[in-house]
Design an enzyme around this catalytic site. Sequence first.
Site, PDB file in Angstrom:
ATOM      1  N   GLY A  82      -2.678   5.414   9.167  1.00 45.10           N
ATOM      2  CA  GLY A  82      -3.721   4.821   8.354  1.00 45.10           C
ATOM      3  C   GLY A  82      -3.101   3.862   7.373  1.00 45.10           C
TER       4      GLY A  82
ATOM      5  CB  ILE B 247      -1.244   1.773   1.439  1.00 38.43           C
ATOM      6  CG1 ILE B 247      -0.085   1.083   2.167  1.00 38.43           C
ATOM      7  CG2 ILE B 247      -0.746   2.390   0.137  1.00 38.43           C
ATOM      8  CD1 ILE B 247       0.386  -0.190   1.487  1.00 38.43           C
TER       9      ILE B 247
ATOM     10  CB  ALA C 190      -5.766   6.084   5.097  1.00 42.27           C
TER      11      ALA C 190
ATOM     12  CB  THR D 290       1.195  11.928   3.315  1.00 40.69           C
ATOM     13  OG1 THR D 290       1.839  10.705   3.676  1.00 40.69           O
ATOM     14  CG2 THR D 290       2.246  12.965   2.948  1.00 40.69           C
TER      15      THR D 290
ATOM     16  CE1 TYR E  24       3.118  -2.369  -2.521  1.00 42.16           C
ATOM     17  CE2 TYR E  24       4.472  -0.531  -3.233  1.00 42.16           C
ATOM     18  CZ  TYR E  24       3.593  -1.092  -2.322  1.00 42.16           C
ATOM     19  OH  TYR E  24       3.206  -0.379  -1.216  1.00 42.16           O
TER      20      TYR E  24
ATOM     21  CG  ASP F 140       3.803  10.817   6.777  1.00 40.19           C
ATOM     22  OD1 ASP F 140       4.863  10.567   7.397  1.00 40.19           O
ATOM     23  OD2 ASP F 140       3.726  10.777   5.530  1.00 40.19           O
TER      24      ASP F 140
ATOM     25  CD  GLU G 215       1.425   3.852  -3.670  1.00 36.01           C
ATOM     26  OE1 GLU G 215       1.975   4.083  -2.586  1.00 36.01           O
ATOM     27  OE2 GLU G 215       0.496   4.545  -4.126  1.00 36.01           O
TER      28      GLU G 215
END
Length: 213
Positions: free
Chosen positions: A10, A12, A14, A17, A46, A85, A146
Amino acid sequence: MSYNFITIEGCIGAGKTTLSKMLAQEFNAQLILEQFEDNPFLPGFYQDPERHAFPVELYFMAERFQHLKKLLSEGSLFQTFTVSDFLFQKSLIFANQNLKSDEAKLYRMLFDIINPSLPKPDLIIYLYAPVEKLLSNIKHRGRDYEQSIPASYLENIQQAYLDYFKYQSQLKVVLVDVTHLNFVENKADYDFLKSLLSREFQPGINHVEAPSF
């Protein structure tokens, strides 16, 4: 159980994990997780993607390779139920989005050398969620580096996944819309996702509708 090796994928945020851990715990499965926190280049990526994109993607590819190669060397892939994952091919998906053309060519050369030697999952469950939900999940889990991810980046990554799966006719991919699912707190939602592991699917993309409880 119809499969020995499944992968939860999925975009990031989703929940891949979290679901992988839940399934592994219930079935006493071997669990293979990406260790995002171990990548020393990720926070810098980032902040300055162009500068840090190549080392961050190279690190992730090396880590994924080590995890899957260890699985083969230990001979446990076909002896126990295994949940991961990540899909190794996500290395290419992210690299195509993040790297400049010359870096992407070099990365693809390395990928093509490594990929044929690695095990492929018997089943891939892709958790689809709209960008709004992804951003909400990212905010909730609170990783500082993030929080600045733009919605456009998530849209591009998600579309890249879907485009990739369209051409993977040998892989069994189950696409599940988890927009209205809360498999952490709602047992019925979790049981629905768990039930996918006992169903037979055809190679290619299989769209599965989540029931309304």
